[in-house]
Design an enzyme around this catalytic site. Structure first.
Site, short mmCIF file in Angstrom:
data_model
loop_
_atom_site.label_atom_id
_atom_site.label_comp_id
_atom_site.label_asym_id
_atom_site.label_seq_id
_atom_site.Cartn_x
_atom_site.Cartn_y
_atom_site.Cartn_z
N CYS A 73 0.94 -1.32 0.07
CA CYS A 73 0.02 0.09 0.00
C CYS A 73 0.73 1.27 0.13
O CYS A 73 1.54 1.28 0.89
CB CYS A 73 -0.77 -0.17 1.34
SG CYS A 73 -1.63 1.60 1.57
N TRP A 106 -7.87 -6.53 5.92
CA TRP A 106 -6.47 -6.73 5.59
C TRP A 106 -6.00 -7.96 6.85
O TRP A 106 -6.73 -7.87 8.03
CB TRP A 106 -5.62 -5.59 6.20
CG TRP A 106 -5.63 -4.51 5.14
CD1 TRP A 106 -6.54 -3.30 4.89
CD2 TRP A 106 -4.98 -4.52 3.84
NE1 TRP A 106 -6.38 -2.98 3.74
CE2 TRP A 106 -5.20 -3.36 3.05
CE3 TRP A 106 -3.78 -5.35 3.16
CZ2 TRP A 106 -4.78 -3.02 1.82
CZ3 TRP A 106 -3.21 -5.02 1.93
CH2 TRP A 106 -3.80 -3.71 1.52
N TYR A 204 -5.60 6.47 -9.24
CA TYR A 204 -6.83 5.94 -8.65
C TYR A 204 -7.98 6.34 -9.41
O TYR A 204 -8.72 5.45 -9.72
CB TYR A 204 -7.06 5.79 -7.09
CG TYR A 204 -6.13 4.99 -6.59
CD1 TYR A 204 -6.21 3.74 -6.35
CD2 TYR A 204 -4.97 5.59 -6.02
CE1 TYR A 204 -5.30 2.91 -5.76
CE2 TYR A 204 -3.94 4.68 -5.14
CZ TYR A 204 -4.25 3.41 -5.26
OH TYR A 204 -3.24 2.59 -4.71
#
Length: 364
Positions: A73, A106, A204
């Site tokens: 990330c 996660w 994004y």
């Protein structure tokens, strides 16, 4: 929160960018694009802060908090870099989630038994629910967790790294750099605002665009600002001043993912980073600086995006390329002057348990 989105229950355009940010909740795996819409990131994070005076109930205290991240990330990668540059490894422990996550959260699938050895939980969602039983927003990394209670403190990633610089100074290593110096803060904030909206989030906006028109607008915005930043860096080594600052950290984590992921997977393909001379040299300069490139795990980065974003890449095939050897080639940016760490010094090599395996890094 990393720009990846961590799944959990709302539409893709709210925040599930599948890049680690985890602020995107979704109703089913792989839903990151809402047809016919622009991607809009949910920036409604937990704003609790860990401060020297403990005003929010969480005072700075070495050993009390655990920074939960995922190397895949970009938002989490920022926190990993800043923690390392400032030498906070002994003060703030770090838990590593794997590169992919299930539809719920996660997970700590890199640890034995799939359980974080300190928090004793299998997924970061458990820390969110420990504090907020009815928590309905995105389950994101990076997140700071209060170890004694097992409760999440904050996932506000922009403030998190600033507080590492300003609130944890008593626990910085000797020679730690000034990443957010007072006399440059206004300029850093201004530069960061553009980097976030147009580049960090801009990739994004391209990748999760729900229509051709949305994509084309996002594409133009992204490359327009990359051109602006390239021009800024043409004659100066770093973004603000003559040393590395918070701004460089924030730009680097997007640039280092550009060719492996954003150029193809997110269709940001006007040019590869390696075809943009100024930005490519700048990115290599940082990559070769202690504390930057040694935090990057290209294998996890590619696996995250290409596997988790199943509506963009339904086959789940992870590309073998690009060739990463170029990251070690001379960049010649030192000719512009500048002092990477100012009056400070480079951080020591990463500790053994936080070192990226050579096969997951960039070969020489």
């Amino acid at each position: 929160m990393s720009e990846h989105g961590s799944p959990t229950g709302t539409p893709a355009d709210t925040s599930t960018d599948g890049s680690g940010d985890g602020s995107e909740a979704w109703s089913k795996p792989g839903t990151y694009v809402n047809p016919g819409t622009d991607f809009v990131r949910d920036t409604n994070y937990i704003e609790t802060r860990i401060t020297r005076d403990g005003a929010d109930g969480y005072p700075v205290e070495p050993g009390r908090y655990r920074l939960v991240v995922a190397r895949a990330c970009p938002w989490a990668n920022r926190a990993i870099i800043v923690r390392r540059l400032l030498g906070l490894e002994d003060a703030i422990s770090m838990g590593l989630c794997g590169p992919t996550h299930d539809p719920d959260s996660w997970t700590f699938d890199l640890d034995p038994g799939g359980v974080d050895p300190v928090l004793k939980i299998p997924r970061i969602k458990d820390a969110y629910l420990a504090r907020f039983p009815d928590y309905s927003k995105g389950i994101t990394v990076p997140a700071m967790v209060d170890v004694p209670t097992g409760q999440v403190v904050t996932n506000n990633f922009p403030q998190m790294t600033i507080d590492m610089s300003l609130e944890w100074t008593d626990h910085h290593r000797e020679g730690a750099p000034q990443l957010y110096p007072e006399h440059l803060r206004a300029e850093i904030d201004d530069v960061n605002a553009g980097i976030f909206t147009e580049i960090n989030n801009g990739v994004y906006r391209c990748g999760f665009a729900g229509s051709q028109r949305s994509y084309e607008r996002a594409y133009a915005r992204l490359f327009d600002h990359l051109d602006v930043i390239a021009e800024r860096l043409r004659d100066q080594r770093y973004l603000v001043g003559d040393t590395i600052t918070e701004a460089d950290v924030r730009l680097f984590t997007t640039l280092v993912r550009f060719d492996p992921v954003y150029h193809g997977h997110f269709k940001c393909n006007r040019a590869k980073l390696s075809e943009m001379p100024v930005l490519w040299a700048y990115a290599r300069d940082l990559f070769q600086t202690a504390g930057f490139g040694d935090t990057v795990d290209f294998s996890q980065i590619k696996r995250h995006y290409y596997v988790v974003h199943s509506d963009i890449n339904p086959t789940g095939i992870v590309p073998l390329g690009p060739d990463l050897r170029g990251w070690h080639t001379p960049h010649h940016r030192e000719q512009l002057g500048g002092r990477p760490f100012g009056e400070g010094t480079p951080p020591p090599p990463p500790r053994a348990d936080e070192t990226v395996a050579l096969q997951d890094w960039a070969p020489r």
